[in-house]
Design a protein around this motif. Structure first.
Motif, PDB file in Angstrom:
ATOM      1  N   SER A  86      -5.062 -23.564  89.349  1.00 60.14           N
ATOM      2  CA  SER A  86      -5.035 -23.133  88.041  1.00 60.14           C
ATOM      3  C   SER A  86      -6.405 -22.595  87.825  1.00 60.14           C
ATOM      4  N   TYR A  87      -5.932 -21.263  87.269  1.00 63.23           N
ATOM      5  CA  TYR A  87      -7.159 -20.506  87.123  1.00 63.23           C
ATOM      6  C   TYR A  87      -8.204 -21.285  86.062  1.00 63.23           C
ATOM      7  N   PRO A  88      -7.989 -21.941  85.054  1.00 64.59           N
ATOM      8  CA  PRO A  88      -8.785 -22.659  84.179  1.00 64.59           C
ATOM      9  C   PRO A  88      -9.706 -23.732  84.740  1.00 64.59           C
ATOM     10  N   GLU A  89      -9.027 -24.510  86.153  1.00 64.07           N
ATOM     11  CA  GLU A  89      -9.735 -25.505  86.609  1.00 64.07           C
ATOM     12  C   GLU A  89     -10.645 -24.784  87.499  1.00 64.07           C
ATOM     13  N   LEU A  90     -10.140 -23.592  88.244  1.00 64.96           N
ATOM     14  CA  LEU A  90     -11.190 -22.898  89.150  1.00 64.96           C
ATOM     15  C   LEU A  90     -12.245 -22.718  88.408  1.00 64.96           C
ATOM     16  N   ARG A  91     -12.297 -21.930  87.276  1.00 68.70           N
ATOM     17  CA  ARG A  91     -13.212 -21.565  86.417  1.00 68.70           C
ATOM     18  C   ARG A  91     -14.149 -22.609  85.945  1.00 68.70           C
ATOM     19  N   ALA A  92     -13.608 -23.843  85.732  1.00 66.73           N
ATOM     20  CA  ALA A  92     -14.419 -24.884  85.428  1.00 66.73           C
ATOM     21  C   ALA A  92     -15.276 -25.721  86.414  1.00 66.73           C
ATOM     22  N   ARG A  93     -14.732 -25.480  87.655  1.00 68.35           N
ATOM     23  CA  ARG A  93     -15.578 -25.807  89.138  1.00 68.35           C
ATOM     24  C   ARG A  93     -16.745 -24.821  89.245  1.00 68.35           C
TER      25      ARG A  93
END
Length: 249
Positions: free
Chosen positions: A118-125
């Protein structure tokens, strides 16, 4: 809009064109500066020359494994090598097995993200890594009297004038300037800068120190002090670390 510092720079090393384009478009839209490579060789070159704040590294690259990049980064000494060994690294991989993830962390990655993600999860990481690293303070400049050592630009100036140094001479002055009143033993200088495991002959170190002393002493300055039988220090006097210069607009 991303909450991350818009000046943060991300290196993306990904050989799959659709994934590379998708991530580049989204990360740029979120305010990051982006560096892109499609192979390990170019990824390492960008790490050596552009000093990204975090790197996203695909595991399967055409000229090697992303873990090779992780290993090279973590093995860097940050002095003789231009690569910052502390740069946060995120491995992107289609291999989701526990052994694969463990191998990534053992090599030194900070996070391991499995495809598809998930891009939003990657960005959050990524944002979490940047916060934890305080947007990774880049090595600043060291000033000792009229001598200034810029570790990022790999430039040495004396009274504002650049001093031409070889790679090893720069590594030597950078090491000594990091703690200028401390006596660095010959053993640790040979180990840190030349990679020697045993002391052996000190002729290599002594000859570099002599040339460095000559280059820095042309104006009557006294740098690179030989402490007989022990090693070298830069001078008697404290160093001051200066903030890294703001990036050009």
């Amino acid at each position: 809009m991303s909450s991350a510092d818009p000046a943060a720079t991300i290196l993306l090393v990904e050989d799959d064109a659709p994934t590379r384009t998708f991530l580049a478009d989204n990360l740029t839209a979120d305010g990051y500066e982006l560096l892109v490579a499609d192979c390990a060789r170019d990824g390492l070159r960008l790490l050596e020359t552009k000093f990204p704040d975090v790197a996203l590294v695909d595991l399967g690259l055409p000229d090697g494994s992303g873990l090779d990049i992780v290993r090279r980064v973590r093995a860097s000494d940050g002095v003789a090598s231009r690569i910052d060994p502390a740069v946060p690294l995120v491995v992107l991989s289609g291999r989701a097995g526990e052994l694969d993830r463990l191998r990534g962390f053992e090599r030194g990655c900070d996070d391991y993200v499995c495809k598809p993600f998930s891009y939003p999860e990657l960005r959050a990481r990524v944002e979490a890594l940047l916060r934890r690293a305080d947007v990774r303070r880049r090595p600043g400049r060291l000033r000792v009297g009229e001598l200034e050592v810029d570790a990022v630009a790999r430039v040495v100036r004396l009274r504002g004038a650049p001093v031409e140094l070889s790679q090893k001479e720069f590594a030597l002055v950078r090491t000594l300037a990091s703690d200028p009143t401390r006596v660095f033993t010959k053993d640790e200088l040979l180990r840190t800068i030349w990679g020697f495991r045993t002391l052996g002959s000190t002729r290599t170190l002594d000859s570099h120190a002599c040339r460095l002393r000559h280059k820095l002493g042309r104006g009557g300055d006294r740098f690179v002090v030989n402490v007989w039988g022990v090693g070298y220090r830069l001078v008697d006097g404290p160093s001051t670390e200066l903030a890294a210069p703001e990036p050009s607009p």
